[in-house]
Design a protein around this motif. Structure first.
Motif, short mmCIF file in Angstrom:
data_model
loop_
_atom_site.label_atom_id
_atom_site.label_comp_id
_atom_site.label_asym_id
_atom_site.label_seq_id
_atom_site.Cartn_x
_atom_site.Cartn_y
_atom_site.Cartn_z
N ASN A 171 0.87 -1.18 0.00
CA ASN A 171 0.00 0.00 0.00
C ASN A 171 0.90 1.22 0.00
OD1 ASN A 171 -1.62 -2.18 1.80
ND2 ASN A 171 -3.04 -0.93 0.60
N ARG A 199 -2.44 3.76 -3.71
CA ARG A 199 -2.43 2.57 -4.54
C ARG A 199 -2.17 1.35 -3.65
NH1 ARG A 199 -4.50 5.37 -7.66
NH2 ARG A 199 -4.04 5.70 -9.88
N GLY A 201 -1.99 -3.21 -3.83
CA GLY A 201 -2.05 -4.39 -4.67
C GLY A 201 -0.91 -5.34 -4.37
N THR A 267 8.63 -1.21 -6.31
CA THR A 267 7.20 -1.18 -6.02
C THR A 267 6.64 0.22 -6.20
OG1 THR A 267 7.46 -3.00 -4.44
CG2 THR A 267 5.43 -1.72 -4.30
N GLN A 268 7.32 1.21 -5.65
CA GLN A 268 6.89 2.61 -5.78
C GLN A 268 6.81 3.03 -7.24
OE1 GLN A 268 9.86 4.56 -3.43
NE2 GLN A 268 8.78 4.27 -1.49
N ASN A 270 6.54 1.10 -9.97
CA ASN A 270 5.52 0.36 -10.73
C ASN A 270 4.12 0.86 -10.40
OD1 ASN A 270 6.45 -2.20 -12.42
ND2 ASN A 270 7.89 -1.95 -10.74
N PHE A 271 3.86 1.11 -9.13
CA PHE A 271 2.54 1.62 -8.75
C PHE A 271 2.35 3.05 -9.27
CE2 PHE A 271 1.12 -1.25 -4.99
CZ PHE A 271 1.50 -2.37 -5.71
N THR A 274 0.87 3.84 -12.71
CA THR A 274 -0.58 3.76 -12.94
C THR A 274 -1.27 5.08 -12.66
OG1 THR A 274 -1.12 3.08 -10.66
CG2 THR A 274 -0.47 1.35 -12.21
N THR A 286 5.11 4.21 2.26
CA THR A 286 5.11 2.91 1.60
C THR A 286 5.07 1.81 2.64
OG1 THR A 286 6.42 3.77 -0.25
CG2 THR A 286 6.35 1.38 0.01
#
Length: 361
Positions: A171, A199, A201, A267-268, A270-271, A274, A286
């Motif tokens: 998250n 975000r 997932g 992760t940061q 890639n999210f 979006t 994060t």
């Protein structure tokens, strides 16, 4: 008696209060205005934040079997303390990292057995040609360095890497902005709107690499990534024939911090990909929770090239599989200064020409 709720400004951190004139919450420090419901939702988001949970199983690495290391020999550099490994026919005379003499210590012992190895695909000639190609187009490279430079040593070395696999639930809250600028005959106006974008997932990671050598700079190794793991094979000592292998001195446990940094950054990013329609998007909080985290040990092929210029050592590295090449070069300060003076002269002439036109008209 009900407890007084105090809100902090999400933009600047200052204490904010209700403004009766505009019927909104307003920060007296940055003048940002908020709806009460927006602040309440934001406050709930902060209260429900989860901490990171990034744990790895590093206990399942392979062990050497009896007789596997009989033909391996170790060499130790008395200058930098590096310990390298070769087969019984390898005549190691200089450290691949600092170029100082190494001393043969005898039969290899201890340490974990690599799980995988990516064999060398490119030879020493390819490494030398890559260095010459690296020189091309470098306008501030000293000419004498390019013409007279000699390569002190070219060594093929298997660099130890820890490869981290994990599934992750994440998250992330981002601080996003939308900036609008306009002007009239007197002023230029800028309006900045701030948003909290969340975000959540799942994301999976396979073989996140962290080099296990303290002598090899992390940024240097990351610069020659990626390695194509599809060409990796189960480790056999025969792959060391004609090459050296660095004996890891940073174990899997001590590599976890670096692995976590890379996992969180990926992760940061890639999210964040979006999120569209904003001027800026910056991660503010994060939370990453790992599952099935484990680490494996592998050897990756690297060509190390050392060269000397005016008493200073320059080290270059090439991916022994893909040919990706990196390394710093010396700067011809005289050529750089002349270029700056020329650029300044062009800019001055352009400014003079514009001023002259204004004067004429």
């Amino acid at each position: 008696m009900a407890e007084l709720q105090e809100y902090k400004c999400p933009c600047c951190g200052g204490a904010i209060a209700f403004n009766s004139t505009i019927q909104k919450m307003k920060c007296p420090y940055c003048d940002t205005e908020f709806e009460m419901e927006t602040l309440a939702d934001y406050d709930n988001e902060l209260k429900n934040q989860q901490a990171d949970r990034m744990e790895w199983d590093i206990s399942a690495n392979s062990q050497w079997r009896d007789g596997e290391t009989d033909k391996l020999r170790t060499y130790v550099c008395k200058s930098c303390g590096g310990e390298i490994v070769g087969d019984e026919n390898t005549a190691a005379t200089a450290c691949p990292y600092c170029d100082n003499p190494v001393v043969m210590m005898g039969q290899f012992s201890g340490a974990l057995k690599p799980d995988y190895v990516i064999p060398f695909k490119l030879d020493k000639r390819a490494a030398k040609e890559a260095l010459q190609k690296h020189y091309r187009g470098k306008r501030f490279l000293p000419k004498v360095f390019r013409d007279q430079n000699h390569i002190d040593e070219v060594k093929g070395i298997y660099v130890p890497f820890w490869l981290f696999d994990a599934d992750a639930e994440a998250n992330i809250r981002y601080k996003a902005t939308q900036v609008r600028t306009w002007s009239d005959s007197r002023y230029i106006y800028t309006q900045t709107n701030y948003y909290a974008v969340t975000r959540g997932g799942s994301i999976s990671f396979e073989r996140v690499p962290v080099d296990g050598s303290s002598k090899m700079a992390d940024d240097l190794m990351e610069s020659i990534e990626p390695f194509d793991f599809s060409q990796a094979v189960d480790f056999r000592t025969a792959y060391l024939a004609g090459y050296l292998a660095d004996k890891y001195d940073v174990d899997a446990k001590d590599s976890i911090e670096r692995a976590n940094e890379r996992v969180k950054k990926s992760t940061q990013d890639n999210f964040a990909a979006t999120i569209q329609g904003y001027t800026s998007v910056i991660p503010e909080f994060t939370s990453v929770r790992l599952q099935n985290g484990k680490a494996k040990y592998a050897l990756f092929p690297v060509w190390i090239l050392n060269t000397t210029w005016k008493g200073q050592k320059y080290t270059f590295a090439m991916n022994g599989q893909t040919g990706k090449f990196v390394g710093d070069l010396p700067l011809d300060k005289g050529a750089y200064t002349r270029w700056l003076i020329g650029l300044w002269g062009i800019a001055s002439a352009a400014a003079f020409g514009i001023s002259y036109l204004f004067w004429l008209f």
